[in-house]
Scaffold this motif. Structure first.
Motif, PDB file in Angstrom:
ATOM      1  N   THR B 147      26.169  35.557  33.818  1.00 63.19           N
ATOM      2  CA  THR B 147      26.611  35.223  32.451  1.00 63.19           C
ATOM      3  C   THR B 147      27.900  35.966  32.112  1.00 63.19           C
ATOM      4  O   THR B 147      28.840  35.388  31.550  1.00 63.19           O
ATOM      5  CB  THR B 147      25.507  35.582  31.444  1.00 63.19           C
ATOM      6  OG1 THR B 147      24.315  34.909  31.826  1.00 63.19           O
ATOM      7  CG2 THR B 147      25.885  35.180  30.040  1.00 63.19           C
ATOM      8  N   LEU B 148      27.947  37.250  32.476  1.00 59.43           N
ATOM      9  CA  LEU B 148      29.162  38.032  32.206  1.00 59.43           C
ATOM     10  C   LEU B 148      30.359  37.451  32.951  1.00 59.43           C
ATOM     11  O   LEU B 148      31.461  37.362  32.394  1.00 59.43           O
ATOM     12  CB  LEU B 148      28.940  39.486  32.653  1.00 59.43           C
ATOM     13  CG  LEU B 148      28.163  40.368  31.683  1.00 59.43           C
ATOM     14  CD1 LEU B 148      27.699  41.635  32.375  1.00 59.43           C
ATOM     15  CD2 LEU B 148      29.006  40.716  30.460  1.00 59.43           C
ATOM     16  N   ILE B 149      30.146  37.059  34.189  1.00 57.31           N
ATOM     17  CA  ILE B 149      31.260  36.523  34.986  1.00 57.31           C
ATOM     18  C   ILE B 149      31.751  35.201  34.403  1.00 57.31           C
ATOM     19  O   ILE B 149      32.951  34.909  34.405  1.00 57.31           O
ATOM     20  CB  ILE B 149      30.824  36.399  36.466  1.00 57.31           C
ATOM     21  CG1 ILE B 149      30.752  37.809  37.081  1.00 57.31           C
ATOM     22  CG2 ILE B 149      31.782  35.510  37.256  1.00 57.31           C
ATOM     23  CD1 ILE B 149      30.148  37.872  38.448  1.00 57.31           C
ATOM     24  N   LYS B 150      30.808  34.405  33.855  1.00 62.52           N
ATOM     25  CA  LYS B 150      31.225  33.133  33.257  1.00 62.52           C
ATOM     26  C   LYS B 150      32.016  33.354  31.955  1.00 62.52           C
ATOM     27  O   LYS B 150      32.920  32.599  31.631  1.00 62.52           O
ATOM     28  CB  LYS B 150      29.999  32.249  33.003  1.00 62.52           C
ATOM     29  CG  LYS B 150      29.472  31.607  34.293  1.00 62.52           C
ATOM     30  CD  LYS B 150      28.100  31.013  34.143  1.00 62.52           C
ATOM     31  CE  LYS B 150      27.574  30.595  35.505  1.00 62.52           C
ATOM     32  NZ  LYS B 150      26.121  30.395  35.527  1.00 62.52           N
ATOM     33  N   TRP B 151      31.636  34.410  31.214  1.00 58.18           N
ATOM     34  CA  TRP B 151      32.357  34.706  29.975  1.00 58.18           C
ATOM     35  C   TRP B 151      33.698  35.394  30.239  1.00 58.18           C
ATOM     36  O   TRP B 151      34.609  35.350  29.415  1.00 58.18           O
ATOM     37  CB  TRP B 151      31.516  35.612  29.063  1.00 58.18           C
ATOM     38  CG  TRP B 151      30.512  34.892  28.219  1.00 58.18           C
ATOM     39  CD1 TRP B 151      29.151  34.922  28.363  1.00 58.18           C
ATOM     40  CD2 TRP B 151      30.759  34.062  27.081  1.00 58.18           C
ATOM     41  NE1 TRP B 151      28.545  34.161  27.405  1.00 58.18           N
ATOM     42  CE2 TRP B 151      29.506  33.619  26.590  1.00 58.18           C
ATOM     43  CE3 TRP B 151      31.915  33.645  26.421  1.00 58.18           C
ATOM     44  CZ2 TRP B 151      29.382  32.780  25.484  1.00 58.18           C
ATOM     45  CZ3 TRP B 151      31.793  32.813  25.311  1.00 58.18           C
ATOM     46  CH2 TRP B 151      30.532  32.387  24.858  1.00 58.18           C
ATOM     47  N   PHE B 152      33.780  36.117  31.362  1.00 58.25           N
ATOM     48  CA  PHE B 152      34.997  36.900  31.643  1.00 58.25           C
ATOM     49  C   PHE B 152      35.577  36.528  33.008  1.00 58.25           C
ATOM     50  O   PHE B 152      35.701  37.388  33.881  1.00 58.25           O
ATOM     51  CB  PHE B 152      34.681  38.403  31.592  1.00 58.25           C
ATOM     52  CG  PHE B 152      34.350  38.913  30.224  1.00 58.25           C
ATOM     53  CD1 PHE B 152      35.337  39.436  29.400  1.00 58.25           C
ATOM     54  CD2 PHE B 152      33.051  38.871  29.740  1.00 58.25           C
ATOM     55  CE1 PHE B 152      35.034  39.906  28.134  1.00 58.25           C
ATOM     56  CE2 PHE B 152      32.733  39.336  28.472  1.00 58.25           C
ATOM     57  CZ  PHE B 152      33.727  39.854  27.662  1.00 58.25           C
ATOM     58  N   PRO B 153      35.948  35.250  33.208  1.00 57.83           N
ATOM     59  CA  PRO B 153      36.519  34.873  34.504  1.00 57.83           C
ATOM     60  C   PRO B 153      37.840  35.591  34.768  1.00 57.83           C
ATOM     61  O   PRO B 153      38.252  35.743  35.911  1.00 57.83           O
ATOM     62  CB  PRO B 153      36.724  33.365  34.364  1.00 57.83           C
ATOM     63  CG  PRO B 153      36.838  33.133  32.904  1.00 57.83           C
ATOM     64  CD  PRO B 153      35.942  34.141  32.249  1.00 57.83           C
ATOM     65  N   ASP B 154      38.476  36.036  33.683  1.00 59.82           N
ATOM     66  CA  ASP B 154      39.763  36.727  33.804  1.00 59.82           C
ATOM     67  C   ASP B 154      39.600  38.231  34.009  1.00 59.82           C
ATOM     68  O   ASP B 154      40.552  38.913  34.369  1.00 59.82           O
ATOM     69  CB  ASP B 154      40.597  36.467  32.543  1.00 59.82           C
ATOM     70  CG  ASP B 154      39.810  36.714  31.252  1.00 59.82           C
ATOM     71  OD1 ASP B 154      38.563  36.709  31.299  1.00 59.82           O
ATOM     72  OD2 ASP B 154      40.444  36.918  30.203  1.00 59.82           O
ATOM     73  N   ARG B 155      38.387  38.765  33.752  1.00 58.77           N
ATOM     74  CA  ARG B 155      38.167  40.211  33.893  1.00 58.77           C
ATOM     75  C   ARG B 155      36.773  40.453  34.464  1.00 58.77           C
ATOM     76  O   ARG B 155      35.944  41.132  33.854  1.00 58.77           O
ATOM     77  CB  ARG B 155      38.261  40.909  32.530  1.00 58.77           C
ATOM     78  CG  ARG B 155      39.577  40.744  31.830  1.00 58.77           C
ATOM     79  CD  ARG B 155      39.546  41.485  30.515  1.00 58.77           C
ATOM     80  NE  ARG B 155      40.690  41.162  29.682  1.00 58.77           N
ATOM     81  CZ  ARG B 155      40.956  41.766  28.539  1.00 58.77           C
ATOM     82  NH1 ARG B 155      40.167  42.712  28.092  1.00 58.77           N
ATOM     83  NH2 ARG B 155      42.007  41.427  27.824  1.00 58.77           N
ATOM     84  N   ARG B 156      36.517  39.890  35.614  1.00 57.59           N
ATOM     85  CA  ARG B 156      35.169  39.968  36.187  1.00 57.59           C
ATOM     86  C   ARG B 156      34.754  41.412  36.459  1.00 57.59           C
ATOM     87  O   ARG B 156      33.611  41.808  36.225  1.00 57.59           O
ATOM     88  CB  ARG B 156      35.122  39.184  37.501  1.00 57.59           C
ATOM     89  CG  ARG B 156      35.414  37.720  37.338  1.00 57.59           C
ATOM     90  CD  ARG B 156      35.513  37.014  38.677  1.00 57.59           C
ATOM     91  NE  ARG B 156      36.148  35.707  38.481  1.00 57.59           N
ATOM     92  CZ  ARG B 156      36.114  34.724  39.349  1.00 57.59           C
ATOM     93  NH1 ARG B 156      35.499  34.862  40.497  1.00 57.59           N
ATOM     94  NH2 ARG B 156      36.706  33.575  39.098  1.00 57.59           N
ATOM     95  N   GLY B 157      35.685  42.188  36.961  1.00 57.46           N
ATOM     96  CA  GLY B 157      35.377  43.582  37.296  1.00 57.46           C
ATOM     97  C   GLY B 157      35.073  44.405  36.056  1.00 57.46           C
ATOM     98  O   GLY B 157      34.124  45.196  36.035  1.00 57.46           O
TER      99      GLY B 157
END
Lengths: 47, 469
Positions: B147-157
């Motif tokens: 879910t976090l990666i989908k919300w933050f594709p620009d800041r995955r790390g």
């Protein structure tokens, strides 16, 4: 950052800055307390 | 068709206007709670003296440290297994239902363990905290990742680093909280040295605390992207725009290379964490430093605390830095710098360089934490967002393996050196050289990581999950 309008079945919601602040405070306060306790303990190394 | 439950993925799709910065606190609410597992050691002494009532003088019928150590081992093994087993279920039902399952299992584990303590039945404690609680740990650990990666594709790390930092921070909250609760209940005569009542209280606190995550979490709409987001602005062959399923990921060499990467990084870090307190006391004892100048038990506890802080900070710092540097480069630093620093530790011990020794250990542990926090983003880069939570769950079996392998290697090598007559820092020399050797294996595995072959990619749109929106 708020999301731009998109086609979705979900109703539009607006999130206030206050809600974001409260959410971060809810998890941030216990975390800061824990970090401060650990930091105080870590100071024993330098005594 | 039955109406979807309020916990289902389809009921958690965020509408336009939902602020994505509410998602990291939701994830943190889960990770701060389950991070308690790392503070379980505060219960070992009181649990080992329930019959005698005096931790300094356990009775013959009291549980031994070895028996009590198994509780944590079961929990960590179940963490890896349940993350691997329930990963695909999580991707199907969504983060809210998974977080609720995690909250019920994790707090339920405390309630069952409290009964075991009350009845002085260790098997009930194993089942409660170890098995049921361990399942809660595994599901909770992976529940917010995709879910976090989908919300933050620009800041995955940055996004996954924040959540996984919470796992490190959870122990910092739980440790003093548990000690305070045990003192309170012991003083108020609840029996079992306050342990059973503390378990019950923690179960209630964590159940309520995790509800914040359960009810705040949202998944983004299918076509949602952040404002001004341009996919892969710094184009890299290692960042895919395709998707690989969890089942197909297992067939790729990249998955197993990253499995080795995580295994070696965690095993080496555990080598330091497991031995931190005796290591610094034996390496810088009065015999080495001069009478009254050696590292005391209290100072060693401070050293352990300092390592915990760097473990926490490393999770956020290195994971965030990986957004700029790239995952492969970041892991190359963990391993390359790690090899030098691990190999340096015995020399610093021999030359009585305490300040440098502490500094080097802190950097090592920051990279250990960073390794945990950066891996979800590395997986997402290679396999896409589709089932990254499930893939991450399967990769966590490397953590479980390291949890068993690390202490075994450390104890075997340390005991062997002691049997040969070595003392102080010299008794740990082979431990650190062996860990540096492990990191060489990790460095080579990371070096071998390339883009995933396109034949493993899913065909067509994969965003709509069964039962989803």
């Amino acid at each position: 950052m708020n999301q731009p309008p998109v086609s979705s079945a979900a109703p539009e919601t607006t999130t206030s800055g206050g809600a974001v602040f409260i959410a971060w405070a809810f998890v941030g306060i216990p975390l800061l307390w824990g970090v401060s306790q650990t930091f105080i303990k870590a100071l024993d190394l330098f005594k | 068709m039955a109406e979807a439950s309020i916990l289902d993925r389809s009921r958690t799709v965020a509408g336009p206007g939902y602020n994505r910065w509410l998602i990291p606190p939701a994830a943190l609410a889960i990770h701060l709670a389950i991070g308690q597992a790392y503070a379980f050691s505060v219960f070992k002494k009181p649990l080992g003296a329930l019959i005698s009532g005096d931790p300094a003088a356990p009775a013959a019928a009291d549980w031994t440290p070895t028996q009590l150590g198994i509780i944590f081992s079961i929990a960590i093994v179940l963490l890896g297994l349940s993350a691997a087993i329930f990963g695909k279920w999580l991707e199907r039902v969504g983060p809210r239902k998974a977080m609720m399952a995690s909250a019920l299992c994790f707090s339920g584990g405390f309630f069952i363990a409290a009964l075991g303590v009350h009845l002085h039945n260790l098997w009930i404690v194993y089942f409660g905290y170890g098995v049921v609680g361990g399942i809660g740990l595994g599901i909770g650990y992976i529940s917010p990742v995709s879910t976090l990666i989908k919300w933050f594709p620009d800041r995955r790390g940055v996004a996954t680093g924040m959540a996984i930092m919470g796992f490190g921070g959870g122990a910092m909250i739980a440790s003093p909280l548990s000690v305070a609760l045990m003192d309170y209940f012991k003083t108020n005569g609840t029996g079992t040295l306050g342990v059973a009542a503390t378990f019950l209280t923690l179960g209630v606190i964590y159940l309520l605390f995790m509800q914040f995550g359960v009810w705040t979490i949202r998944v983004p709409a299918e076509d949602w992207v952040p404002e001004n987001y341009v996919p892969n602005p710094q184009h890299s062959a290692l960042i895919t725009s395709s998707n690989v399923s969890a089942d197909n990921a297992l067939k790729t060499p990249q998955f197993w290379l990253l499995w080795v990467v995580l295994l070696t990084n965690v095993t080496a870090g555990i080598g330091v964490l497991e031995t931190a307190s005796p290591l610094i006391q034996e390496s810088f004892s009065d015999a080495v430093m001069g009478a009254g100048r050696g590292v005391t038990a209290a100072a060693a506890a401070g050293f352990v605390g300092l390592l915990s802080l760097f473990n926490l900070l490393g999770r956020f710092f290195w994971s965030s830095a990986s957004d700029k540097m790239g995952r492969k480069t970041t892991y190359a630093i963990y391993f390359g710098l790690g090899i030098v620093l691990y190999a340096l530790i015995p020399t610093l011990g021999r030359n009585i360089q305490l300040a440098l020794y502490v500094g080097v250990a802190c950097v090592i542990i920051s990279m250990y934490g960073g390794g945990f926090a950066t891996i979800p983003a590395y997986l997402s880069d290679l396999f896409g967002k589709y089932q990254v939570g499930a893939i991450h769950g399967r990769l966590l079996t490397a953590w479980s393996t390291a949890g068993v392998l690390g202490p075994l290697i450390v104890n075997f090598l340390h005991e062997s050196r002691k049997a040969e007559g070595f003392t102080g820092a010299a008794a740990y020399q082979t431990v650190f050289y062996a860990m540096a050797g492990l990191l060489v294996v990790g460095l080579l595995a990371n070096f071998a990581v390339t883009a995933v072959n396109a034949k493993y990619n899913e065909k067509g749109s994969v965003e709509a999950e069964p039962g989803g929106h």
